[in-house]
Design an enzyme around this catalytic site. Structure first.
Site, PDB file in Angstrom:
ATOM      1  N   LYS A  23      54.531  82.807   0.711  1.00 16.00           N
ATOM      2  CA  LYS A  23      54.741  81.369   0.459  1.00 16.00           C
ATOM      3  C   LYS A  23      56.245  81.092   0.424  1.00 16.00           C
ATOM      4  O   LYS A  23      56.715  80.073   0.935  1.00 16.00           O
ATOM      5  CB  LYS A  23      54.080  80.963  -0.862  1.00 16.00           C
ATOM      6  CG  LYS A  23      54.074  79.467  -1.137  1.00 16.00           C
ATOM      7  CD  LYS A  23      55.320  78.960  -1.851  1.00 16.00           C
ATOM      8  CE  LYS A  23      55.273  77.450  -2.074  1.00 16.00           C
ATOM      9  NZ  LYS A  23      56.516  76.923  -2.658  1.00 16.00           N
ATOM     10  N   ASP A  45      54.039  71.531  14.303  1.00 16.40           N
ATOM     11  CA  ASP A  45      52.779  71.536  13.571  1.00 16.40           C
ATOM     12  C   ASP A  45      52.813  72.662  12.536  1.00 16.40           C
ATOM     13  O   ASP A  45      52.592  73.832  12.865  1.00 16.40           O
ATOM     14  CB  ASP A  45      51.644  71.743  14.596  1.00 16.40           C
ATOM     15  CG  ASP A  45      50.262  71.696  13.988  1.00 16.40           C
ATOM     16  OD1 ASP A  45      50.135  71.925  12.772  1.00 16.40           O
ATOM     17  OD2 ASP A  45      49.300  71.451  14.741  1.00 16.40           O
ATOM     18  N   HIS A  88      66.445  77.449 -10.072  1.00 12.06           N
ATOM     19  CA  HIS A  88      65.628  76.248  -9.913  1.00 12.06           C
ATOM     20  C   HIS A  88      65.976  75.186 -10.946  1.00 12.06           C
ATOM     21  O   HIS A  88      65.701  74.018 -10.754  1.00 12.06           O
ATOM     22  CB  HIS A  88      64.146  76.606 -10.146  1.00 12.06           C
ATOM     23  CG  HIS A  88      63.422  76.988  -8.895  1.00 12.06           C
ATOM     24  ND1 HIS A  88      63.018  76.066  -7.983  1.00 12.06           N
ATOM     25  CD2 HIS A  88      63.022  78.183  -8.418  1.00 12.06           C
ATOM     26  CE1 HIS A  88      62.393  76.681  -6.985  1.00 12.06           C
ATOM     27  NE2 HIS A  88      62.398  77.969  -7.236  1.00 12.06           N
ATOM     28  N   GLU A  97      60.996  70.488  -1.980  1.00  7.73           N
ATOM     29  CA  GLU A  97      61.209  71.495  -3.039  1.00  7.73           C
ATOM     30  C   GLU A  97      62.685  71.779  -3.263  1.00  7.73           C
ATOM     31  O   GLU A  97      63.405  72.172  -2.336  1.00  7.73           O
ATOM     32  CB  GLU A  97      60.455  72.786  -2.681  1.00  7.73           C
ATOM     33  CG  GLU A  97      60.475  73.773  -3.835  1.00  7.73           C
ATOM     34  CD  GLU A  97      59.515  74.939  -3.695  1.00  7.73           C
ATOM     35  OE1 GLU A  97      58.646  74.912  -2.796  1.00  7.73           O
ATOM     36  OE2 GLU A  97      59.647  75.880  -4.495  1.00  7.73           O
TER      37      GLU A  97
HETATM   38  P1  NAD Z   1      51.736  68.360  24.874  1.00 10.91           P
HETATM   39  O1  NAD Z   1      50.441  68.393  25.587  1.00 10.91           O
HETATM   40  O2  NAD Z   1      52.168  67.073  24.244  1.00 10.91           O
HETATM   41  O3  NAD Z   1      52.914  68.851  25.831  1.00 10.91           O
HETATM   42  C1  NAD Z   1      52.836  70.027  26.558  1.00 10.91           C
HETATM   43  C2  NAD Z   1      52.887  69.691  28.034  1.00 10.91           C
HETATM   44  O4  NAD Z   1      54.193  69.237  28.381  1.00 10.91           O
HETATM   45  C3  NAD Z   1      52.657  70.900  28.897  1.00 10.91           C
HETATM   46  O5  NAD Z   1      51.279  71.130  29.063  1.00 10.91           O
HETATM   47  C4  NAD Z   1      53.389  70.531  30.199  1.00 10.91           C
HETATM   48  O6  NAD Z   1      52.517  69.848  31.076  1.00 10.91           O
HETATM   49  C5  NAD Z   1      54.456  69.551  29.741  1.00 10.91           C
HETATM   50  N1  NAD Z   1      55.824  70.114  29.787  1.00 10.91           N
HETATM   51  C6  NAD Z   1      56.935  69.478  30.239  1.00 10.91           C
HETATM   52  N2  NAD Z   1      58.016  70.250  30.142  1.00 10.91           N
HETATM   53  C7  NAD Z   1      57.616  71.421  29.614  1.00 10.91           C
HETATM   54  C8  NAD Z   1      58.284  72.640  29.247  1.00 10.91           C
HETATM   55  N3  NAD Z   1      59.602  72.816  29.420  1.00 10.91           N
HETATM   56  N4  NAD Z   1      57.558  73.626  28.701  1.00 10.91           N
HETATM   57  C9  NAD Z   1      56.246  73.490  28.506  1.00 10.91           C
HETATM   58  N5  NAD Z   1      55.552  72.376  28.829  1.00 10.91           N
HETATM   59  C10 NAD Z   1      56.217  71.334  29.383  1.00 10.91           C
HETATM   60  O7  NAD Z   1      51.829  69.436  23.706  1.00 10.91           O
HETATM   61  P2  NAD Z   1      51.189  70.845  23.451  1.00 10.91           P
HETATM   62  O8  NAD Z   1      52.340  71.717  23.088  1.00 10.91           O
HETATM   63  O9  NAD Z   1      50.272  71.322  24.519  1.00 10.91           O
HETATM   64  O10 NAD Z   1      50.313  70.573  22.137  1.00 10.91           O
HETATM   65  C11 NAD Z   1      50.917  70.442  20.885  1.00 10.91           C
HETATM   66  C12 NAD Z   1      50.154  69.447  20.019  1.00 10.91           C
HETATM   67  O11 NAD Z   1      48.784  69.820  19.916  1.00 10.91           O
HETATM   68  C13 NAD Z   1      50.690  69.407  18.628  1.00 10.91           C
HETATM   69  O12 NAD Z   1      50.920  68.068  18.285  1.00 10.91           O
HETATM   70  C14 NAD Z   1      49.552  69.986  17.779  1.00 10.91           C
HETATM   71  O13 NAD Z   1      49.543  69.436  16.475  1.00 10.91           O
HETATM   72  C15 NAD Z   1      48.344  69.625  18.564  1.00 10.91           C
HETATM   73  N6  NAD Z   1      47.113  70.412  18.393  1.00 10.91           N
HETATM   74  C16 NAD Z   1      47.055  71.570  17.705  1.00 10.91           C
HETATM   75  C17 NAD Z   1      45.866  72.282  17.615  1.00 10.91           C
HETATM   76  C18 NAD Z   1      45.862  73.606  16.896  1.00 10.91           C
HETATM   77  O14 NAD Z   1      46.884  74.071  16.461  1.00 10.91           O
HETATM   78  N7  NAD Z   1      44.708  74.257  16.733  1.00 10.91           N
HETATM   79  C19 NAD Z   1      44.728  71.801  18.243  1.00 10.91           C
HETATM   80  C20 NAD Z   1      44.810  70.606  18.958  1.00 10.91           C
HETATM   81  C21 NAD Z   1      46.006  69.921  19.045  1.00 10.91           C
END
Ligand code: NAD
Length: 419
Positions: free
Chosen positions: A261, A277, A375, A83
């Site tokens: 928005k 996300d 715009h 945009e």
């Molecule tokens: P992930 O599982 O890829 O990474 C998180 C993991 O990284 C942690 O569980 C931990 O074990 C590790 N880690 C290492 N260093 C860390 C630090 N400094 N802090 C925290 N954790 C650390 O990612 P996630 O964040 O658990 O999940 C994000 C993904 O899930 C996104 O891609 C999202 O799109 C997707 N997702 C979203 C939904 C939703 O929003 N409803 C549902 C399902 C999946």
């Protein structure tokens, strides 16, 4: 991108793209390889591993918003958006805010909520009591799922029980509160609630259906505030006009939807640039905006004792700097390096500030010259391109469209035909 001296670079927009890249790269210490990512599509193999049925990649322009100062630190803001005017508007608002010291932020710990839905319980009060009595055991089971997180000081911290009435009868919903540190946390939380399901069935005597993260991350809130000097925006009259405009967003969902928005124009652009996300953030922000039963504005404004405009935004921001797509997308990694972000909390505080800046710029334009003026220039160029103008004719045709006050595709096509 946090830089040593200032995020205020005059005439950045007048420089060529190569000059801008040189400038940004030298300040942010981007390697040649990182610089080469700026106009490169995602690697085929990586794209194929990220989603299914891949046939290509889809790119967006990446711009840098300038002038941001957040908690006394200058920071460059990478924004990926289709945009026009978004980057310019954010930069303009940040320039006004920095005159009064920039943005000041606060945030809670990064606590996400996992939900476990329990059905077929005869005595929901007694079952709820039993679940709460077993809290320590349940937290231990949850924390056994993610040793990395617990070693970092995160992990499941608490749980609560809610009883809801539905057409299926009464159900219990357990909320697991998980400190996800620097992650967005969805996978981490989902793994924990799935592991808890059979244990909770045992304790409650019920049947678990859903076990999933809630995107209404109202325990992971971020606040950003800035003062916009009245003398920089046209005086107290404009402040009053601004407050009248905001009032409609407070009381009317039709206006609030558009108002919010505009906030998300800024927020989503940074979220995409950092590989986060944006659907999760959108869902959380809008659900939070309706938390009291009526959808309303995510920002609030008032006049301070000197007549200046004070703006504040408060919203949930489930953002990560580790995990998810942001950890594997090379451009997202480069953007995070540019910003020199060291924690998810820091990223979310910056993102909230961008949302406030974007909202301020939009409402200021609406309260004064209207939104179309700002715009028009880029919009006219887009229309000229859509009409098929050659690279060398785009600016000239866009100028004619603006001069005639007729920025329309049919007129642009006529002008292209005349070439
Ligand atoms: P992930 O599982 O890829 O990474 C998180 C993991 O990284 C942690 O569980 C931990 O074990 C590790 N880690 C290492 N260093 C860390 C630090 N400094 N802090 C925290 N954790 C650390 O990612 P996630 O964040 O658990 O999940 C994000 C993904 O899930 C996104 O891609 C999202 O799109 C997707 N997702 C979203 C939904 C939703 O929003 N409803 C549902 C399902 C999946």
């Amino acid at each position: 991108m946090k830089i040593n001296k200032t995020s205020k670079i005059s005439g950045f927009y007048k420089k060529s793209i190569d000059e801008r890249i040189d400038l940004i790269s030298s300040i942010a210490s981007l390697t040649e390889e990182e610089q080469s990512l700026l106009f490169k599509a995602l690697d085929k193999g990586l794209a194929d591993r990220m989603i299914e049925n891949v046939v290509g990649t889809f790119t967006l322009p990446l711009g840098i918003a300038l002038n941001f100062r957040v908690n006394n630190e200058d920071v460059f803001v990478p924004m990926a958006t289709e945009e026009s005017s978004v980057v310019a508007a954010a930069s303009k608002a940040a320039k006004i805010a920095r005159k009064s010291g920039g943005f000041r932020t606060e945030s809670t710990d990064p606590i996400m909520i996992g939900q476990i839905q329990i059905l077929d319980v005869d005595d929901v009060a007694t079952a709820s009591e039993k679940i709460l009595q077993e809290k320590n055991k349940l937290l231990t089971v949850a924390n056994a799922q993610d040793k990395i997180l617990t070693n970092l000081g995160g992990g499941a911290k608490d749980l609560a029980v809610r009883i809801l009435t539905s057409s299926f009868g009464k159900m219990i919903v357990v909320h697991l509160y998980v400190d996800v540190r620097d992650a967005m946390g969805a996978n981490a939380v989902n793994t924990m609630v799935e592991a808890l399901a059979p244990v909770i069935e045992d304790i409650s005597g019920g049947r678990v259906r859903l076990k999933i993260l809630s995107n209404l991350a109202d325990q992971r809130l971020v606040k950003s505030r800035a003062i916009f000097d009245k003398d920089l925006i046209g005086g107290e009259k404009v402040v009053d006009a601004f407050l009248e405009s905001v009032e409609l967003a407070k009381i009317d969902p039709y206006r609030a939807a558009t108002h919010n928005k505009g906030i998300m124009n800024g927020i989503d652009a940074v979220i995409i640039a950092t590989g986060n996300d944006f659907r999760a953030i959108e869902a959380g922000a809008h659900a939070y905006a309706a938390r009291n039963g009526q959808y309303t504005s995510l920002t609030n404004y008032w006049k301070d004792e000197t007549g200046n405009l004070v703006g504040e935004i408060k919203l949930p921001l489930a953002l990560g700097i580790v995990g998810g797509a942001g950890s594997i997308h090379p451009t997202a990694q480069m953007c995070k390096k540019m910003m020199r972000i060291s924690s998810a909390q820091q990223l979310s505080e910056l993102v909230a500030s961008v949302g406030l800046a974007q909202n301020f710029a939009a409402v200021l334009a609406l309260s004064t010259v209207g939104i179309q003026k700002g715009h028009m220039s880029l919009h006219a160029k887009n229309i000229a391109m859509m009409a098929g103008a050659n690279e060398e004719d785009i600016d000239r045709i866009a100028n004619i469209l603006i001069k005639e006050g007729n920025v329309k595709l049919d007129r642009a096509k006529e002008l292209v035909k005349k070439e």
